[in-house]
Design a protein around this motif. Sequence first.
Motif, PDB file in Angstrom:
ATOM      1  N   GLY A 163       0.785  -1.218   0.000  1.00 35.41           N
ATOM      2  CA  GLY A 163       0.000   0.000   0.000  1.00 35.41           C
ATOM      3  C   GLY A 163       0.818   1.270   0.000  1.00 35.41           C
ATOM      4  O   GLY A 163       0.279   2.359  -0.188  1.00 35.41           O
ATOM      5  N   MET A 164       2.127   1.138   0.215  1.00 33.66           N
ATOM      6  CA  MET A 164       2.946   2.354   0.190  1.00 33.66           C
ATOM      7  C   MET A 164       3.063   2.864  -1.237  1.00 33.66           C
ATOM      8  O   MET A 164       2.973   2.124  -2.210  1.00 33.66           O
ATOM      9  CB  MET A 164       4.331   2.097   0.775  1.00 33.66           C
ATOM     10  CG  MET A 164       5.347   1.443  -0.150  1.00 33.66           C
ATOM     11  SD  MET A 164       6.973   1.356   0.635  1.00 33.66           S
ATOM     12  CE  MET A 164       7.989   0.767  -0.733  1.00 33.66           C
ATOM     13  N   GLY A 165       3.246   4.157  -1.372  1.00 40.54           N
ATOM     14  CA  GLY A 165       3.382   4.756  -2.693  1.00 40.54           C
ATOM     15  C   GLY A 165       3.850   6.191  -2.563  1.00 40.54           C
ATOM     16  O   GLY A 165       4.098   6.695  -1.464  1.00 40.54           O
ATOM     17  N   THR A 166       3.965   6.841  -3.691  1.00 46.33           N
ATOM     18  CA  THR A 166       4.452   8.214  -3.686  1.00 46.33           C
ATOM     19  C   THR A 166       4.010   8.949  -4.943  1.00 46.33           C
ATOM     20  O   THR A 166       3.822   8.337  -5.999  1.00 46.33           O
ATOM     21  CB  THR A 166       5.991   8.257  -3.586  1.00 46.33           C
ATOM     22  OG1 THR A 166       6.435   9.611  -3.509  1.00 46.33           O
ATOM     23  CG2 THR A 166       6.650   7.589  -4.788  1.00 46.33           C
ATOM     24  N   THR A 167       3.853  10.232  -4.796  1.00 43.41           N
ATOM     25  CA  THR A 167       3.707  11.091  -5.963  1.00 43.41           C
ATOM     26  C   THR A 167       5.103  11.361  -6.508  1.00 43.41           C
ATOM     27  O   THR A 167       6.109  11.102  -5.846  1.00 43.41           O
ATOM     28  CB  THR A 167       3.059  12.436  -5.595  1.00 43.41           C
ATOM     29  OG1 THR A 167       4.008  13.222  -4.834  1.00 43.41           O
ATOM     30  CG2 THR A 167       1.803  12.236  -4.773  1.00 43.41           C
ATOM     31  N   LEU A 168       5.179  11.912  -7.702  1.00 45.42           N
ATOM     32  CA  LEU A 168       6.459  12.360  -8.254  1.00 45.42           C
ATOM     33  C   LEU A 168       6.202  13.449  -9.284  1.00 45.42           C
ATOM     34  O   LEU A 168       5.429  13.256 -10.219  1.00 45.42           O
ATOM     35  CB  LEU A 168       7.223  11.207  -8.915  1.00 45.42           C
ATOM     36  CG  LEU A 168       8.571  11.594  -9.548  1.00 45.42           C
ATOM     37  CD1 LEU A 168       9.555  12.068  -8.481  1.00 45.42           C
ATOM     38  CD2 LEU A 168       9.164  10.435 -10.342  1.00 45.42           C
ATOM     39  N   THR A 169       6.832  14.582  -9.072  1.00 50.83           N
ATOM     40  CA  THR A 169       6.804  15.664 -10.046  1.00 50.83           C
ATOM     41  C   THR A 169       8.234  16.128 -10.231  1.00 50.83           C
ATOM     42  O   THR A 169       8.902  16.466  -9.247  1.00 50.83           O
ATOM     43  CB  THR A 169       5.919  16.830  -9.577  1.00 50.83           C
ATOM     44  OG1 THR A 169       4.590  16.342  -9.362  1.00 50.83           O
ATOM     45  CG2 THR A 169       5.877  17.937 -10.614  1.00 50.83           C
ATOM     46  N   ALA A 170       8.717  16.136 -11.468  1.00 55.65           N
ATOM     47  CA  ALA A 170      10.118  16.463 -11.717  1.00 55.65           C
ATOM     48  C   ALA A 170      10.264  17.278 -12.996  1.00 55.65           C
ATOM     49  O   ALA A 170       9.525  17.086 -13.970  1.00 55.65           O
ATOM     50  CB  ALA A 170      10.960  15.191 -11.816  1.00 55.65           C
ATOM     51  N   LEU A 171      11.243  18.170 -12.975  1.00 53.27           N
ATOM     52  CA  LEU A 171      11.577  19.013 -14.125  1.00 53.27           C
ATOM     53  C   LEU A 171      13.031  18.778 -14.478  1.00 53.27           C
ATOM     54  O   LEU A 171      13.910  18.857 -13.616  1.00 53.27           O
ATOM     55  CB  LEU A 171      11.352  20.488 -13.780  1.00 53.27           C
ATOM     56  CG  LEU A 171      11.685  21.507 -14.887  1.00 53.27           C
ATOM     57  CD1 LEU A 171      10.590  21.503 -15.952  1.00 53.27           C
ATOM     58  CD2 LEU A 171      11.848  22.903 -14.294  1.00 53.27           C
ATOM     59  N   LEU A 172      13.291  18.499 -15.752  1.00 54.53           N
ATOM     60  CA  LEU A 172      14.636  18.197 -16.227  1.00 54.53           C
ATOM     61  C   LEU A 172      15.004  19.149 -17.352  1.00 54.53           C
ATOM     62  O   LEU A 172      14.257  19.294 -18.317  1.00 54.53           O
ATOM     63  CB  LEU A 172      14.695  16.749 -16.728  1.00 54.53           C
ATOM     64  CG  LEU A 172      16.032  16.206 -17.221  1.00 54.53           C
ATOM     65  CD1 LEU A 172      17.092  16.251 -16.126  1.00 54.53           C
ATOM     66  CD2 LEU A 172      15.849  14.778 -17.737  1.00 54.53           C
ATOM     67  N   CYS A 173      16.153  19.815 -17.201  1.00 54.34           N
ATOM     68  CA  CYS A 173      16.633  20.778 -18.192  1.00 54.34           C
ATOM     69  C   CYS A 173      17.765  20.168 -19.009  1.00 54.34           C
ATOM     70  O   CYS A 173      18.626  19.477 -18.463  1.00 54.34           O
ATOM     71  CB  CYS A 173      17.123  22.045 -17.473  1.00 54.34           C
ATOM     72  SG  CYS A 173      17.678  23.382 -18.571  1.00 54.34           S
TER      73      CYS A 173
END
Length: 242
Positions: A93-103
Amino acid sequence: MTLKLRSAAVTDCGLVRSANQDSVHAGEWLVAVADGMGGMAAGDLASAIAIEAIAGLDVALGDEQLAEALREAVATASERIRAAVTEDPTREGMGTTLTALLCSATGTAVALVHVGDSRAYLLRGGVLEQMTKDDTFVQMLVDEGVITAEQAMTHPRRAVVTRALQGEPVTAAYGSMAPYPGDRWLLCSDGLSNVVPADVIGEVLTGYPDPQACARRLVELALDGGGPDNVTVVIADIVEGA
C-alpha cells in the motif's frame, strides 16, 4: 547562450504530522518532489526511492534524451517500490507522488513528468500557470463540473489520490517546452497547494528574487495556515550559465 537551473529547496514536517514523508532533489539540471503515501506502510521510503531513482538524471543530457530518461527513471522507481514491498509485505500500500523538471545541457528544452497531486507551476512574464493536473478524486469532480476548484480546496476527500507510484504500471503525464531566461518554476507537495492560495503563491514568487528565501517564505505561509501536512517547496530559476 546556455541556460540551466538555479534551484533551492525547503521541506518541513508541518505542525500535525509526526514524520516527514516528502523527499526532494534540487540540482543544476533536475528538480523533483515526491510525497510519500501510506503512513505506517512506509510512505517515506517510497518517496525516497522515487527521488533516488530520478536523481541520477541530474547530469548534462541532450534535448532528445530528456523524455526517455524520465520514462526510464519512473519505471525504475516503480520497480524498486515493488521490490521493497516484496521484501517486506507490511509495506503493501505504500506509494508516492512524483513531479520532476529536467533541463537539457543546451538549455533549449525542459521536460516535465508528473504523477499524483504534487504540483509544478511556471511563473513567466509575471503570469503564474499551473503546469500539472492533480491525479485526485476532487480533480475528477472539478473536471465533471460537480464542484468548483475553490470547493475542491476544502473538500473532505481532497487527499484521495487516484494515481501514484506504487509498484504497479502507471501512466504518468509527460510534457516538454522551451525555457526562457527569467522563467521561475515552483514544484511543491500538496502541503503547500492545499493551504496557500495560488494568488498568494504568485505574489511570493514575484516578490522574493532569491530562490532559497522564496522557498522558505512559502513554507512559512503553509505553517501559518496550520501546517496540516508535510510541506516541500522547490524553486528553480532558468538562468544563463557558463
